[in-house]
Enzyme design. Structure first.
Site, PDB file in Angstrom:
ATOM      1  N   SER A 123       0.789  -1.241   0.061  1.00  0.00           N
ATOM      2  CA  SER A 123       0.027  -0.090   0.062  1.00  0.00           C
ATOM      3  C   SER A 123       0.899   1.190   0.001  1.00  0.00           C
ATOM      4  O   SER A 123       1.921   1.370   0.644  1.00  0.00           O
ATOM      5  CB  SER A 123      -0.959   0.209   1.321  1.00  0.00           C
ATOM      6  OG  SER A 123      -1.394   1.156   1.428  1.00  0.00           O
ATOM      7  N   GLU A 125       0.164   3.503   1.581  1.00  0.00           N
ATOM      8  CA  GLU A 125       0.235   4.191   3.013  1.00  0.00           C
ATOM      9  C   GLU A 125       1.478   3.874   3.789  1.00  0.00           C
ATOM     10  O   GLU A 125       1.876   4.604   4.706  1.00  0.00           O
ATOM     11  CB  GLU A 125      -0.694   3.200   4.094  1.00  0.00           C
ATOM     12  CG  GLU A 125      -2.203   3.613   3.885  1.00  0.00           C
ATOM     13  CD  GLU A 125      -2.414   5.106   4.885  1.00  0.00           C
ATOM     14  OE1 GLU A 125      -2.035   5.063   6.047  1.00  0.00           O
ATOM     15  OE2 GLU A 125      -2.846   6.180   4.475  1.00  0.00           O
ATOM     16  N   TYR A 147      -1.689   0.448  10.286  1.00  0.00           N
ATOM     17  CA  TYR A 147      -2.028  -0.269   9.282  1.00  0.00           C
ATOM     18  C   TYR A 147      -0.886  -0.306   8.372  1.00  0.00           C
ATOM     19  O   TYR A 147      -0.405  -1.063   7.736  1.00  0.00           O
ATOM     20  CB  TYR A 147      -3.238   0.338   8.490  1.00  0.00           C
ATOM     21  CG  TYR A 147      -3.344  -0.141   7.298  1.00  0.00           C
ATOM     22  CD1 TYR A 147      -3.965  -1.247   6.691  1.00  0.00           C
ATOM     23  CD2 TYR A 147      -2.976   0.749   6.201  1.00  0.00           C
ATOM     24  CE1 TYR A 147      -4.059  -1.606   5.409  1.00  0.00           C
ATOM     25  CE2 TYR A 147      -3.273   0.258   4.669  1.00  0.00           C
ATOM     26  CZ  TYR A 147      -3.824  -0.691   4.405  1.00  0.00           C
ATOM     27  OH  TYR A 147      -3.946  -1.318   3.197  1.00  0.00           O
TER      28      TYR A 147
HETATM   29  P1  NAP Z   1     -11.566  -4.879   1.436  1.00  0.00           P
HETATM   30  O1  NAP Z   1     -12.694  -4.693   0.615  1.00  0.00           O
HETATM   31  O2  NAP Z   1     -11.484  -4.311   2.812  1.00  0.00           O
HETATM   32  O3  NAP Z   1     -11.370  -6.444   1.600  1.00  0.00           O
HETATM   33  C1  NAP Z   1     -10.530  -7.094   2.570  1.00  0.00           C
HETATM   34  C2  NAP Z   1     -10.666  -8.545   2.464  1.00  0.00           C
HETATM   35  O4  NAP Z   1      -9.892  -9.303   3.391  1.00  0.00           O
HETATM   36  C3  NAP Z   1     -12.203  -9.006   2.537  1.00  0.00           C
HETATM   37  O5  NAP Z   1     -12.396 -10.102   1.595  1.00  0.00           O
HETATM   38  C4  NAP Z   1     -11.958  -9.657   3.928  1.00  0.00           C
HETATM   39  O6  NAP Z   1     -12.910 -10.518   4.342  1.00  0.00           O
HETATM   40  C5  NAP Z   1     -10.627 -10.344   3.888  1.00  0.00           C
HETATM   41  N1  NAP Z   1     -10.188 -10.568   5.324  1.00  0.00           N
HETATM   42  C6  NAP Z   1     -10.042  -9.787   6.413  1.00  0.00           C
HETATM   43  N2  NAP Z   1      -9.322 -10.309   7.415  1.00  0.00           N
HETATM   44  C7  NAP Z   1      -9.180 -11.702   7.073  1.00  0.00           C
HETATM   45  C8  NAP Z   1      -8.838 -12.883   7.641  1.00  0.00           C
HETATM   46  N3  NAP Z   1      -8.486 -12.918   8.735  1.00  0.00           N
HETATM   47  N4  NAP Z   1      -8.898 -13.844   7.136  1.00  0.00           N
HETATM   48  C9  NAP Z   1      -9.253 -14.014   5.573  1.00  0.00           C
HETATM   49  N5  NAP Z   1      -9.768 -12.976   5.008  1.00  0.00           N
HETATM   50  C10 NAP Z   1      -9.709 -11.905   5.722  1.00  0.00           C
HETATM   51  O7  NAP Z   1     -10.149  -4.338   0.678  1.00  0.00           O
HETATM   52  P2  NAP Z   1      -9.593  -4.166  -0.623  1.00  0.00           P
HETATM   53  O8  NAP Z   1      -9.974  -2.531  -1.014  1.00  0.00           O
HETATM   54  O9  NAP Z   1     -10.384  -5.126  -1.814  1.00  0.00           O
HETATM   55  O10 NAP Z   1      -8.206  -4.222  -0.796  1.00  0.00           O
HETATM   56  C11 NAP Z   1      -7.492  -5.462  -1.211  1.00  0.00           C
HETATM   57  C12 NAP Z   1      -6.260  -5.540  -0.292  1.00  0.00           C
HETATM   58  O11 NAP Z   1      -5.591  -4.346  -0.894  1.00  0.00           O
HETATM   59  C13 NAP Z   1      -6.193  -5.223   0.933  1.00  0.00           C
HETATM   60  O12 NAP Z   1      -5.030  -6.101   1.666  1.00  0.00           O
HETATM   61  C14 NAP Z   1      -5.616  -3.692   1.342  1.00  0.00           C
HETATM   62  O13 NAP Z   1      -5.085  -3.295   2.302  1.00  0.00           O
HETATM   63  C15 NAP Z   1      -4.869  -3.570  -0.030  1.00  0.00           C
HETATM   64  N6  NAP Z   1      -4.958  -2.033  -0.551  1.00  0.00           N
HETATM   65  C16 NAP Z   1      -6.198  -1.835  -0.862  1.00  0.00           C
HETATM   66  C17 NAP Z   1      -5.912  -0.413  -1.428  1.00  0.00           C
HETATM   67  C18 NAP Z   1      -7.361   0.304  -1.759  1.00  0.00           C
HETATM   68  O14 NAP Z   1      -7.318   1.620  -2.203  1.00  0.00           O
HETATM   69  N7  NAP Z   1      -8.430  -0.206  -1.998  1.00  0.00           N
HETATM   70  C19 NAP Z   1      -4.659   0.215  -1.656  1.00  0.00           C
HETATM   71  C20 NAP Z   1      -3.485  -0.290  -1.238  1.00  0.00           C
HETATM   72  C21 NAP Z   1      -3.747  -1.729  -0.834  1.00  0.00           C
HETATM   73  P3  NAP Z   1     -14.522 -10.315   4.923  1.00  0.00           P
HETATM   74  O15 NAP Z   1     -15.424 -10.190   3.731  1.00  0.00           O
HETATM   75  O16 NAP Z   1     -14.493 -11.606   5.507  1.00  0.00           O
HETATM   76  O17 NAP Z   1     -14.539  -9.001   5.587  1.00  0.00           O
HETATM   77  O1  G4F Z   2     -10.462   6.587   2.046  1.00  0.00           O
HETATM   78  P1  G4F Z   2      -9.657   6.598   3.185  1.00  0.00           P
HETATM   79  O2  G4F Z   2     -10.035   5.832   4.601  1.00  0.00           O
HETATM   80  O3  G4F Z   2      -8.428   5.806   2.791  1.00  0.00           O
HETATM   81  P2  G4F Z   2      -6.587   5.617   3.126  1.00  0.00           P
HETATM   82  O4  G4F Z   2      -6.800   6.180   4.684  1.00  0.00           O
HETATM   83  O5  G4F Z   2      -5.773   6.568   2.277  1.00  0.00           O
HETATM   84  O6  G4F Z   2      -6.576   4.194   2.785  1.00  0.00           O
HETATM   85  C1  G4F Z   2      -7.065   3.441   2.059  1.00  0.00           C
HETATM   86  O7  G4F Z   2      -6.130   3.640   0.864  1.00  0.00           O
HETATM   87  C2  G4F Z   2      -4.853   2.976   1.134  1.00  0.00           C
HETATM   88  C3  G4F Z   2      -3.829   3.145   0.029  1.00  0.00           C
HETATM   89  O8  G4F Z   2      -3.197   4.442   0.344  1.00  0.00           O
HETATM   90  C4  G4F Z   2      -4.973   1.562   1.478  1.00  0.00           C
HETATM   91  F1  G4F Z   2      -3.883   0.792   1.753  1.00  0.00           F
HETATM   92  C5  G4F Z   2      -6.043   1.406   2.593  1.00  0.00           C
HETATM   93  O9  G4F Z   2      -6.491   0.018   2.865  1.00  0.00           O
HETATM   94  C6  G4F Z   2      -7.400   2.200   2.140  1.00  0.00           C
HETATM   95  O10 G4F Z   2      -7.905   1.466   1.049  1.00  0.00           O
HETATM   96  O11 G4F Z   2      -9.206   8.015   3.587  1.00  0.00           O
HETATM   97  C7  G4F Z   2      -8.518   9.143   2.565  1.00  0.00           C
HETATM   98  C8  G4F Z   2      -8.497  10.090   3.117  1.00  0.00           C
HETATM   99  C9  G4F Z   2      -7.795  10.252   4.749  1.00  0.00           C
HETATM  100  O12 G4F Z   2      -6.872  11.330   4.398  1.00  0.00           O
HETATM  101  C10 G4F Z   2      -8.672  10.722   5.437  1.00  0.00           C
HETATM  102  O13 G4F Z   2      -8.271  11.463   6.798  1.00  0.00           O
HETATM  103  O14 G4F Z   2      -9.741  10.967   3.420  1.00  0.00           O
HETATM  104  C11 G4F Z   2      -9.862  11.469   4.591  1.00  0.00           C
HETATM  105  N1  G4F Z   2     -10.974  11.524   5.253  1.00  0.00           N
HETATM  106  C12 G4F Z   2     -11.424  12.872   5.501  1.00  0.00           C
HETATM  107  N2  G4F Z   2     -12.866  12.285   6.080  1.00  0.00           N
HETATM  108  C13 G4F Z   2     -11.674  10.699   5.459  1.00  0.00           C
HETATM  109  C14 G4F Z   2     -12.814  10.960   6.154  1.00  0.00           C
HETATM  110  N3  G4F Z   2     -11.763   9.323   5.386  1.00  0.00           N
HETATM  111  C15 G4F Z   2     -12.689   8.424   5.750  1.00  0.00           C
HETATM  112  N4  G4F Z   2     -12.658   7.227   5.619  1.00  0.00           N
HETATM  113  N5  G4F Z   2     -13.809   9.142   6.397  1.00  0.00           N
HETATM  114  C16 G4F Z   2     -14.040  10.468   6.556  1.00  0.00           C
HETATM  115  O15 G4F Z   2     -14.835  10.805   7.071  1.00  0.00           O
END
Ligand code: NAP
Ligand code: G4F
Length: 326
Positions: A123, A125, A147
């Site tokens: 990520s 992050e 995280y």
């Molecule tokens: P998400 O929608 O939150 O999905 C997370 C998945 O992980 C769900 O299927 C969840 O299952 C499963 N999970 C959580 N804990 C588990 C456990 N103990 N054992 C088995 N499965 C488990 O996340 P996403 O947005 O698709 O992201 C996919 C991956 O990319 C994550 O690792 C996230 O941290 C990473 N990532 C995401 C972003 C982004 O912007 N989306 C960016 C960078 C990295 P349940 O349905 O049972 O909860």
């Molecule tokens: O949508 P966010 O919660 O995503 P964040 O924290 O950037 O993390 C996501 O992206 C990561 C990759 O960079 C992933 F690894 C991670 O798993 C996840 O998918 O927040 C984005 C921004 C933050 O700066 C937060 O402070 O939005 C700002 N924000 C402002 N108001 C808010 C809110 N975020 C959330 N969730 N809720 C609010 O009300």
């Protein structure tokens, strides 16, 4: 027929990746943890075409039998506790899932199917309080949340298994990616869902935290292709996947409300309780390496992404209203 196993198949990315791999004629296997109610809404249209196993990243024995039985060509580790604010409330659980879960899976692959190619969902992050703008594969990590710290562990565990055990292990450093399937806690979907509820008369305000934070937001459907491309190369490596643009939460809000013909200033309330203990202020990715080596590039602009999500949420509330009226 190639065989792929996806952890986190019920999540946003898992559902798009499963669709993508089925189109490529893979046999797709998913690992799902047990819950008291079914949680397959994002993949229900794929049931019958994919095989699900029960397994949990917390429980190493439950990882052994899927890997032993399936003998996958490719393993995509998408499972994680992925919501940043929860990582301050549950730092130990987040470390168990998001950091040690990677070690459990890599070790099980090493023992059961060492020829499988491995993708780790790292990520942006990890860049946290970023040392430079934009961030690339050589930018140092400075994570700001439990995280981010856990993802940094998972990244280095992946590199370590590649270098010490010669696994074909890749780490995709993905910047934020969104879609109509995004969880409603994340800011993009929180905003587009609220816009739709306000437009349909179901809500009157939206409470948000930091409007000035900036992110590099892309479309999840584009990003799963990059995951697959990484595992098709001659040698394993790490790649930044991003759009190269950065936008503030405020811009996101303006575009989303305007897409429904609304003025955001009438509805958005800044709520200090939603500010984070340590914010990642600015993320902007440099995906030059992915463009050159994978031939990958994003296809959906920031504005189109947000408008797509607003449209999907408006349609969803319209469908619910119609079915309630019927
Ligand atoms: P998400 O929608 O939150 O999905 C997370 C998945 O992980 C769900 O299927 C969840 O299952 C499963 N999970 C959580 N804990 C588990 C456990 N103990 N054992 C088995 N499965 C488990 O996340 P996403 O947005 O698709 O992201 C996919 C991956 O990319 C994550 O690792 C996230 O941290 C990473 N990532 C995401 C972003 C982004 O912007 N989306 C960016 C960078 C990295 P349940 O349905 O049972 O909860
Ligand atoms: O949508 P966010 O919660 O995503 P964040 O924290 O950037 O993390 C996501 O992206 C990561 C990759 O960079 C992933 F690894 C991670 O798993 C996840 O998918 O927040 C984005 C921004 C933050 O700066 C937060 O402070 O939005 C700002 N924000 C402002 N108001 C808010 C809110 N975020 C959330 N969730 N809720 C609010 O009300």
């Amino acid at each position: 027929m190639k065989r792929a196993l996806i952890t986190g198949i019920t999540g946003q990315d898992g559902s798009y990746l499963a669709e993508f791999l089925l189109q490529k004629e893979y046999a797709v296997f998913g690992m799902v943890r047990r819950s008291s109610t079914e949680n397959l809404s994002r993949i229900k249209h794929l049931l019958g075409r994919i095989t699900l196993f029960q397994g949990d990243l917390l429980d190493q024995p439950s990882l052994i039998s899927p890997l032993r039985e399936v003998q996958p060509d490719e393993v995509y580790n998408l499972a994680a506790q992925s919501f940043v604010p929860t990582s301050w409330e549950q730092p130990i659980a987040t470390t168990q899932y998001t950091a040690l879960g990677v070690a459990r899976l890599l070790e099980t692959i090493r023992l059961e199917c060492p020829h499988a190619r491995f993708y780790q969902a790292s990520s942006s992050e990890m860049f946290g309080k970023a040392a430079e703008v934009p961030q690339n594969e050589r930018t140092p990590f400075y994570p700001r949340s439990p995280y981010g710290v856990a993802k940094t562990y998972g990244h280095w565990a992946t590199v370590s298994y590649r270098e010490s055990h010669h696994l074909f292990a890749c780490s995709g450093i993905l910047f934020n990616h969104e879609s109509p399937r995004r969880g409603k806690d994340f800011v993009s979907r929180k905003v587009t869902d609220a816009v739709a509820r306000i437009a349909r008369g179901l809500a009157t305000e939206l409470r948000l935290g930091n409007l000035e934070a900036r992110r590099d937001w892309g479309y999840a459907g584009d990003y799963v292709e990059a995951m697959w491309l990484m595992l098709q190369q001659d040698s394993p490596d790490d790649y930044v996947i991003a759009t190269g643009e950065t936008h503030s939460v405020r811009e996101l809000v303006e575009i989303a409300f305007a897409a429904a013909g609304l003025d955001w200033k009438q509805y958005v309330v800044v709520d200090p309780t939603l500010l984070r203990p340590a914010e990642v202020e600015l993320l902007q990715g440099d995906y030059t390496k992915a463009r050159r080596q994978l031939g990958w590039k994003p296809t959906v602009s920031f504005r189109d992404l947000i408008e797509m999500m607003v449209k999907a949420d408006l349609e969803q509330y319209q469908r619910s209203a119609k079915s309630e009226a019927a």
